[in-house]
Design a protein around this motif. Structure first.
Motif, PDB file in Angstrom:
ATOM      1  N   GLU A 493      47.987  34.123  69.705  1.00  0.00           N
ATOM      2  CA  GLU A 493      47.338  35.317  70.244  1.00  0.00           C
ATOM      3  C   GLU A 493      46.218  35.730  69.347  1.00  0.00           C
ATOM      4  O   GLU A 493      45.136  36.115  69.811  1.00  0.00           O
ATOM      5  CB  GLU A 493      48.356  36.442  70.396  1.00  0.00           C
ATOM      6  N   GLN A 494      46.481  35.617  68.103  1.00  0.00           N
ATOM      7  CA  GLN A 494      45.412  35.940  67.158  1.00  0.00           C
ATOM      8  C   GLN A 494      44.236  34.964  67.323  1.00  0.00           C
ATOM      9  O   GLN A 494      43.089  35.385  67.302  1.00  0.00           O
ATOM     10  CB  GLN A 494      45.981  35.887  65.726  1.00  0.00           C
ATOM     11  N   ALA A 495      44.636  33.707  67.375  1.00  0.00           N
ATOM     12  CA  ALA A 495      43.556  32.693  67.563  1.00  0.00           C
ATOM     13  C   ALA A 495      42.828  32.935  68.876  1.00  0.00           C
ATOM     14  O   ALA A 495      41.607  32.818  68.959  1.00  0.00           O
ATOM     15  CB  ALA A 495      44.149  31.283  67.518  1.00  0.00           C
ATOM     16  N   LEU A 496      43.639  33.328  69.899  1.00  0.00           N
ATOM     17  CA  LEU A 496      43.007  33.616  71.192  1.00  0.00           C
ATOM     18  C   LEU A 496      42.121  34.818  71.105  1.00  0.00           C
ATOM     19  O   LEU A 496      41.017  34.847  71.693  1.00  0.00           O
ATOM     20  CB  LEU A 496      44.087  33.808  72.234  1.00  0.00           C
ATOM     21  N   GLN A 497      42.609  35.826  70.319  1.00  0.00           N
ATOM     22  CA  GLN A 497      41.803  37.031  70.164  1.00  0.00           C
ATOM     23  C   GLN A 497      40.495  36.666  69.493  1.00  0.00           C
ATOM     24  O   GLN A 497      39.438  37.149  69.878  1.00  0.00           O
ATOM     25  CB  GLN A 497      42.587  38.054  69.335  1.00  0.00           C
ATOM     26  N   GLU A 498      40.644  35.797  68.483  1.00  0.00           N
ATOM     27  CA  GLU A 498      39.422  35.376  67.790  1.00  0.00           C
ATOM     28  C   GLU A 498      38.515  34.597  68.743  1.00  0.00           C
ATOM     29  O   GLU A 498      37.296  34.763  68.746  1.00  0.00           O
ATOM     30  CB  GLU A 498      39.807  34.484  66.589  1.00  0.00           C
ATOM     31  N   ALA A 499      39.166  33.737  69.542  1.00  0.00           N
ATOM     32  CA  ALA A 499      38.345  32.958  70.525  1.00  0.00           C
ATOM     33  C   ALA A 499      37.686  33.874  71.529  1.00  0.00           C
ATOM     34  O   ALA A 499      36.524  33.672  71.913  1.00  0.00           O
ATOM     35  CB  ALA A 499      39.225  31.918  71.219  1.00  0.00           C
ATOM     36  N   MET A 500      38.455  34.968  71.928  1.00  0.00           N
ATOM     37  CA  MET A 500      37.879  35.904  72.887  1.00  0.00           C
ATOM     38  C   MET A 500      36.715  36.631  72.258  1.00  0.00           C
ATOM     39  O   MET A 500      35.705  36.880  72.905  1.00  0.00           O
ATOM     40  CB  MET A 500      38.953  36.904  73.326  1.00  0.00           C
ATOM     41  N   GLU A 501      36.910  36.948  70.979  1.00  0.00           N
ATOM     42  CA  GLU A 501      35.797  37.619  70.304  1.00  0.00           C
ATOM     43  C   GLU A 501      34.587  36.671  70.228  1.00  0.00           C
ATOM     44  O   GLU A 501      33.455  37.093  70.431  1.00  0.00           O
ATOM     45  CB  GLU A 501      36.273  38.036  68.895  1.00  0.00           C
TER      46      GLU A 501
END
Length: 585
Positions: A493-501
């Motif tokens: 999720e964090q990585a996804l959050q970073e990817a979303m950012e």
């Protein structure tokens, strides 16, 4: 012998044609046999019946032409004839066969005996061609002889008038037409029958019986030495003397040859007009009635002896032969003249044709010359009119050219002014084109950058979906792994959050790129509009000057929006710089 055969053939021809009843030129064999027998009898030729039967032996009982009869006539009769027959009897036999058929029924001033003598004279004087005719020259000769024998004067004008009415198509008269001419008294008017008969008899004796001269004279006897009146008849080789002129009682002959001679004697014993005829074995003393008769007899006998020495025929036969030869010569000359006339006529016709052809050519040439002269005059008038028109036109054109030169001078000034304006416009257009090129380069760079951003965004999205899929798979794993997965999920999720950012950052960058692209696009539209206005101005003056547009030496790339603003090398250089910048971030 040849002349005797020709004379016999003429009389036989009359007999043959008289036997030709239907005028077909043919006579029956039986009649020819009778004619042949009679001819052999009168001509004192031995009759050969075997040869006659042999000649006519065939199965054809029809008529035989004279051509078929001529071989027999020549071989068995004419070739055997000797000069020992009675010519008068021969002619009378042929006359008897033809007189009833041919002699005219009109009443004549002459007897049948006179007609017979004329018929014999006709055979003597006629031409040697068949059918027999007597030509006008011989008719004139005979009529003159008859007129002289009658003691009359020859009427030449009357005969010339008769010749004018003469039928030229016949070229002469037949024997029966001659008998009718003399018998109707046309040339013996004022003469009685006896005179005409005596004249015919005299001419007959001369021409046929060869009597050169005849008349009463006194002759001295050889034994008694007495003088007796006798009728003397002089012929070409003999002098016969008779008791009277009827010739019934012949007293003797004086045979003449080239050794005989005639001499004049002086008067003696009471006899006057004496002359002497000396022969080989005898001498004859003769007394004429007067000096004129004496001289005529001496001259006649002397001429006869001279002809015997020369071997010449009697005068009338010689004269007839000369006339025939003269006619032949005249005919030959006439034929030659006619031939020459025909040649001259042909030459003349040829010359006439040539002259006519030349005349036609001259007329055609004259017509052509007149036509050409007419055309030349017409052409000259047209040329003069055209020259005048062209001159006026040249004057008008010259005036117009002068006006055009002045106008062109003014237009040249305007043109030079426009050229200067166009040069200024060209410089400005180059600047605008340079701005447009720069704008196109920027647009291409932004476009490539946008494409790369889109590509990164799509890869991130693919990665995110992959992670989401893995997450879903991990949720479905066992409960033992749930906590671990949750932990991993938190991490992811964090990585996804970073990817979303990052994605949002990329989206922001993309929006900024779009804004930049819109600005560049507006600039490009402005540059395009500006260029178009310049192009319109240049197109307005396209006939005066052609714009020189800048171009690249390297090949251009083609995009969906048209030719690229950058070259392949420039793009690669920009892409390389962009990657280095990306790696540093």
């Amino acid at each position: 012998m040849g002349s005797l055969k020709e004379e016999l053939l003429k009389a036989i021809w009359h007999a043959f044609t008289a036997l030709d009843q239907d005028h077909s030129g043919k006579v029956s064999k039986s009649q020819l046999k009778v004619l042949s027998h009679n001819l052999c009898t009168v001509l004192k030729v031995p009759h050969d019946p075997v040869a006659l039967e042999e000649h006519f032996r065939d199965d054809d009982e029809g008529p035989v032409s004279n051509q078929g009869y001529m071989p027999y006539l020549n071989r068995f009769i004419l070739e055997k004839v000797q000069d020992n027959f009675d010519k008068i009897e021969f002619n009378r036999m042929c006359w008897t066969l033809c007189v009833k058929k041919n002699l005219t029924k009109n009443p004549l001033l002459i007897t049948e005996e006179d007609a017979f003598k004329i018929w014999v004279i006709f055979n003597f004087l006629s031409e040697d061609k068949y059918p027999l005719i007597i030509v006008s020259e011989e008719i004139e000769y005979l009529l003159k002889k008859l007129t002289e024998a009658m003691g009359g004067g020859w009427q030449q004008e009357q005969f010339e008038h008769y010749k004018i009415n003469f039928d030229d198509s016949k070229n002469g008269l037949s024997a029966w037409e001659l008998i009718e001419l003399i018998g109707n008294g046309q040339f013996s008017k004022g003469m009685d029958r006896q005179t005409v008969s005596m004249a015919i008899n005299e001419v007959f004796n001369e021409l046929i019986l060869d009597v050169l001269k005849q008349g009463y004279m006194m002759k001295k006897g050889h034994r008694r030495k007495n003088w007796t009146e006798r009728w003397f008849v002089l012929k070409p080789n003999i002098i016969s003397y008779y008791v009277s002129e009827d010739l019934k009682d012949k007293k003797g002959d004086i045979l003449l040859d080239e050794n005989c001679c005639v001499e004049s004697l002086p008067d003696k014993d009471g006899k006057k007009c004496l002359f002497l005829v000396k022969c080989f074995d005898k001498t004859f003393e003769i007394s004429a009635s007067d000096k004129k008769k004496k001289q005529e007899w001496i001259q006649a006998i002397h001429s006869t002896i001279h002809l015997l020495k020369l071997g010449s025929p009697p005068p009338h036969k010689e004269a007839r032969q000369r006339r025939k030869e003269l006619r032949k010569k005249q005919l030959a000359e006439q034929e030659e003249l006619e031939r020459q006339m025909k040649e001259l006529q042909a030459a003349n016709e040829s010359k006439q044709q040539e002259l006519e052809a030349v005349r036609k050519k001259l007329e055609e040439a004259a017509s052509r010359a007149a036509e050409e002269e007419k055309k030349r005059l017409q052409t000259q008038v047209e040329l003069q009119a055209r020259f005048s028109t062209e001159l006026e036109r040249e004057k008008l054109i010259r005036q117009q050219m002068e006006e055009q030169v002045a106008q062109k001078s003014s237009e040249l000034e305007q043109y030079l002014q426009r050229v200067r304006e166009l040069e200024d416009m060209y410089l400005k257009l180059q600047e605008a084109l340079e701005d447009e090129r720069q704008a196109r380069q920027d647009e291409e760079t932004v476009r490539k950058l946008q494409a790369r951003l889109l590509e990164e965004e799509s890869s991130k999205r693919a990665e995110l979906e992959k992670w989401h899929l893995e997450q879903q798979q991990a949720i479905q794993t066992t409960e033992a792994e749930k906590q671990e997965l949750e932990n991993q999920h938190v991490l992811k999720e964090q990585a996804l959050q970073e990817a979303m950012e990052q994605l949002e950052q990329l989206e922001l960058e993309r929006k900024q790129a779009l804004e930049q692209y819109e600005e560049v696009k507006k600039k490009l539209e402005m540059a395009t509009n500006k260029t178009k206005s310049w192009k319109d101005k240049v197109a307005h003056h396209e006939g005066l000057i052609r714009l020189i547009e800048p171009g690249s030496k390297n090949p251009h790339l083609i995009t969906n929006w048209g030719p690229a603003a950058f070259t392949e090398a420039e793009l690669e250089e920009r892409e390389k710089n962009w990657k280095e910048k990306k790696t540093t971030e």
